[in-house]
Design a protein around this motif. Structure first.
Motif, mmCIF file in Angstrom:
data_model
loop_
_atom_site.group_PDB
_atom_site.id
_atom_site.type_symbol
_atom_site.label_atom_id
_atom_site.label_comp_id
_atom_site.label_asym_id
_atom_site.label_seq_id
_atom_site.Cartn_x
_atom_site.Cartn_y
_atom_site.Cartn_z
ATOM 1 N N THR A 52 0.852 -1.184 0.000
ATOM 2 C CA THR A 52 0.000 0.000 0.000
ATOM 3 C C THR A 52 0.890 1.236 0.000
ATOM 4 O O THR A 52 2.108 1.132 -0.165
ATOM 5 C CB THR A 52 -0.905 0.016 1.254
ATOM 6 N N SER A 53 0.279 2.398 0.258
ATOM 7 C CA SER A 53 1.067 3.631 0.262
ATOM 8 C C SER A 53 1.613 3.982 1.637
ATOM 9 O O SER A 53 2.527 4.797 1.745
ATOM 10 C CB SER A 53 0.205 4.802 -0.239
ATOM 11 N N CYS A 54 1.036 3.392 2.713
ATOM 12 C CA CYS A 54 1.455 3.770 4.064
ATOM 13 C C CYS A 54 0.743 2.901 5.093
ATOM 14 O O CYS A 54 -0.159 2.117 4.744
ATOM 15 C CB CYS A 54 1.137 5.237 4.337
ATOM 16 N N GLY A 55 1.117 3.067 6.353
ATOM 17 C CA GLY A 55 0.467 2.333 7.421
ATOM 18 C C GLY A 55 -0.988 2.713 7.589
ATOM 19 O O GLY A 55 -1.834 1.872 7.920
ATOM 20 N N SER A 56 -1.311 3.983 7.363
ATOM 21 C CA SER A 56 -2.699 4.434 7.521
ATOM 22 C C SER A 56 -3.605 3.796 6.482
ATOM 23 O O SER A 56 -4.708 3.336 6.802
ATOM 24 C CB SER A 56 -2.782 5.962 7.425
ATOM 25 N N GLU A 57 -3.163 3.776 5.246
ATOM 26 C CA GLU A 57 -3.967 3.110 4.212
ATOM 27 C C GLU A 57 -4.129 1.635 4.536
ATOM 28 O O GLU A 57 -5.217 1.059 4.370
ATOM 29 C CB GLU A 57 -3.338 3.268 2.827
ATOM 30 N N SER A 58 -3.074 1.016 5.007
ATOM 31 C CA SER A 58 -3.121 -0.410 5.339
ATOM 32 C C SER A 58 -4.174 -0.684 6.404
ATOM 33 O O SER A 58 -4.987 -1.608 6.283
ATOM 34 C CB SER A 58 -1.748 -0.886 5.829
ATOM 35 N N ALA A 59 -4.166 0.124 7.474
ATOM 36 C CA ALA A 59 -5.134 -0.069 8.553
ATOM 37 C C ALA A 59 -6.551 0.203 8.076
ATOM 38 O O ALA A 59 -7.489 -0.531 8.409
ATOM 39 C CB ALA A 59 -4.783 0.840 9.734
ATOM 40 N N ASN A 60 -6.733 1.270 7.287
ATOM 41 C CA ASN A 60 -8.054 1.572 6.743
ATOM 42 C C ASN A 60 -8.571 0.423 5.887
ATOM 43 O O ASN A 60 -9.745 0.046 5.955
ATOM 44 C CB ASN A 60 -7.998 2.846 5.893
ATOM 45 N N MET A 61 -7.697 -0.153 5.095
ATOM 46 C CA MET A 61 -8.080 -1.256 4.216
ATOM 47 C C MET A 61 -8.569 -2.451 5.021
ATOM 48 O O MET A 61 -9.596 -3.057 4.715
ATOM 49 C CB MET A 61 -6.885 -1.653 3.348
ATOM 50 N N VAL A 62 -7.833 -2.786 6.074
ATOM 51 C CA VAL A 62 -8.208 -3.933 6.903
ATOM 52 C C VAL A 62 -9.528 -3.682 7.619
ATOM 53 O O VAL A 62 -10.441 -4.521 7.601
ATOM 54 C CB VAL A 62 -7.098 -4.241 7.930
ATOM 55 N N ILE A 63 -9.658 -2.535 8.248
ATOM 56 C CA ILE A 63 -10.819 -2.267 9.099
ATOM 57 C C ILE A 63 -12.084 -2.041 8.279
ATOM 58 O O ILE A 63 -13.165 -2.530 8.636
ATOM 59 C CB ILE A 63 -10.534 -1.068 10.019
ATOM 60 N N LEU A 64 -11.957 -1.323 7.170
ATOM 61 C CA LEU A 64 -13.134 -0.989 6.387
ATOM 62 C C LEU A 64 -13.434 -1.995 5.282
ATOM 63 O O LEU A 64 -14.573 -2.057 4.795
ATOM 64 C CB LEU A 64 -12.972 0.410 5.781
ATOM 65 N N ARG A 65 -12.420 -2.786 4.900
ATOM 66 C CA ARG A 65 -12.627 -3.728 3.799
ATOM 67 C C ARG A 65 -12.183 -5.144 4.152
ATOM 68 O O ARG A 65 -12.092 -6.009 3.268
ATOM 69 C CB ARG A 65 -11.869 -3.253 2.561
ATOM 70 N N GLY A 66 -11.927 -5.405 5.423
ATOM 71 C CA GLY A 66 -11.385 -6.701 5.786
ATOM 72 C C GLY A 66 -12.194 -7.492 6.784
ATOM 73 O O GLY A 66 -11.671 -8.374 7.430
ATOM 74 N N ALA A 67 -13.449 -7.181 6.934
ATOM 75 C CA ALA A 67 -14.274 -7.940 7.874
ATOM 76 C C ALA A 67 -15.657 -8.155 7.265
ATOM 77 O O ALA A 67 -16.072 -7.419 6.372
ATOM 78 C CB ALA A 67 -14.391 -7.209 9.210
ATOM 79 N N ARG A 68 -16.329 -9.148 7.755
ATOM 80 C CA ARG A 68 -17.684 -9.451 7.259
ATOM 81 C C ARG A 68 -18.661 -8.447 7.857
ATOM 82 O O ARG A 68 -19.050 -8.555 9.012
ATOM 83 C CB ARG A 68 -18.072 -10.874 7.655
ATOM 84 N N GLN A 69 -19.044 -7.468 7.073
ATOM 85 C CA GLN A 69 -19.897 -6.395 7.583
ATOM 86 C C GLN A 69 -21.370 -6.753 7.386
ATOM 87 O O GLN A 69 -21.992 -6.412 6.382
ATOM 88 C CB GLN A 69 -19.552 -5.069 6.901
#
Length: 380
Positions: free
Chosen positions: A68-85
């Motif tokens: 990714t581009s940074c740690g912030s993007e990585s965390a956003n990706m996991v939290i917002l796109r990495g769980a069964r919502q």
């Protein structure tokens, strides 16, 4: 004037080898890795080799890596796109996380998902029992940082992840590893579904991060487009950043003096012990504290004032997270329940394998000198 840089938790000076990597990149490895001709294929091969290097340092043979581009993007990706919502799902988050994590969970809460924020102790430590208590059959994702970027508190994420899985085997576990990666050893990553990292905390170039994720865990693309990174992160890869990231990780694994930051930390704390009215905000228990970050409060002195006074002497420190420095009072101070005086006097000093004994002794002596001087104007 000689500069003494003690803000390595904010960013680090790139290794000398990064200059060589740039030269090789500019002359030979500049091609787009998505192209099909031989030179581009060679670049793509090096990208895949870089992923293997990063995962070896993480200590896993079952995780995969997406850049990714940074740690912030990585965390956003996991939290917002990495769980069964699903509508009945809930989330659990550490109460003293980096803004990239905290703000992502606040966004989910605004969308109507229940989010439990775990209250840490006054140093930023969260226990496995606290987390397990918050997990239930409907928990989708739990996120607890490995090392706190402001206090240096170290959470036992292996035990926390195991406690989460014992309570709900289907719940996903994420750890923000930006401050810990290559500095704090993990012996068992089997219960960690996602781990996010950043290059510029390891003496590589800014602009590159990564997500380590277990195969078959939920993860959808956060950025859509050409389908790079296995369809998980579109956009032409920052190959220069990726190559420098891999080189820095190799340096930490093979060459860096892993004990140096801890040695100078101990020397610094011993030198500061003679300063009147200071409070250590970093955990005193070595099992709960990383070796490269110290946070202390110089009571009766504004941390920001002390920072700028030290800057005039060529010494660079911080008052907390660089990402939050322009937002006023530290939200971490509030989360930890610090008194107003403790919060106002807090400063963060962070070390690297290149920090010397002479530098930390000079810094401690200057902190003592300036604190005594500043208190004459602030205390009656």
């Amino acid at each position: 004037m000689r500069k003494i840089y003690l803000d390595n938790a904010a960013t680090t000076q790139p290794l000398a080898i990064c200059s060589d990597i740039y030269t090789e990149y500019a002359q030979e490895l500049w091609q787009n890795p998505s192209a099909l001709y031989a030179d581009a294929t060679r670049v793509q091969t090096k990208v895949e080799e870089a992923k293997k290097t990063l995962l070896r340092a993480f200590g896993s043979s079952v995780h995969r890596c997406v850049f990714t581009s940074c740690g912030s993007e990585s965390a956003n990706m996991v939290i917002l796109r990495g769980a069964r919502q699903k509508k009945n799902m809930n989330y659990v988050c550490g109460g003293a996380e980096h803004p990239c994590v905290e703000e992502s969970f606040k966004y989910l809460a605004e969308q109507g998902y229940p989010v439990t924020f775990i209250k840490p102790d006054r140093h930023g430590v969260i226990t496995p029992a606290q987390v397990a208590e918050a997990v239930d059959a409907d928990t989708a994702l739990v996120s607890v940082m490995h090392v706190n970027n402001e206090t240096g508190a170290k959470n036992d994420i292996e035990k926390i992840a195991a406690a989460v899985k014992a309570k709900n085997a289907q719940a996903m576990f994420h750890a923000d590893g930006v401050q810990a990666y290559c500095k704090e050893r993990l012996t068992n990553t089997s219960n960690i579904d996602y781990y996010t990292v950043s290059a510029h905390k390891l003496h590589a170039h800014k602009g590159t991060g990564a997500v380590f994720y277990k195969e078959n865990t939920p993860l959808k693309p956060y950025i859509l487009g050409g389908g790079q990174e296995g369809g998980l992160r579109s956009g032409t890869q920052n190959t220069l950043g990726i190559f420098s990231f891999a080189a820095a990780v190799s340096y930490f694994m093979e060459e860096a003096d892993k004990e140096q930051a801890g040695r100078v930390r101990d020397i610094f704390l011993e030198a500061c012990s003679g300063i009147e009215d200071i409070v250590l905000l970093t955990p005193e228990d070595s099992e709960q504290a990383c070796r490269h970050i110290v946070n202390l409060s110089v009571l009766g002195v504004r941390g920001e004032t002390l920072l700028h006074t030290l800057e005039q002497q060529g010494i660079c420190i911080s008052t907390g997270s660089a990402c939050s420095s322009k937002k006023g009072k530290s939200r971490i101070a509030k989360a930890l329940g610090l008194s107003e005086e403790e919060a106002e006097g807090a400063i963060r000093i962070s070390f690297s394998p290149f920090t010397t004994q002479e530098e930390v002794l000079t810094a401690a002596a200057q902190i003592k000198k300036e604190a005594e001087l500043l208190r004459r104007f602030t205390r009656k």
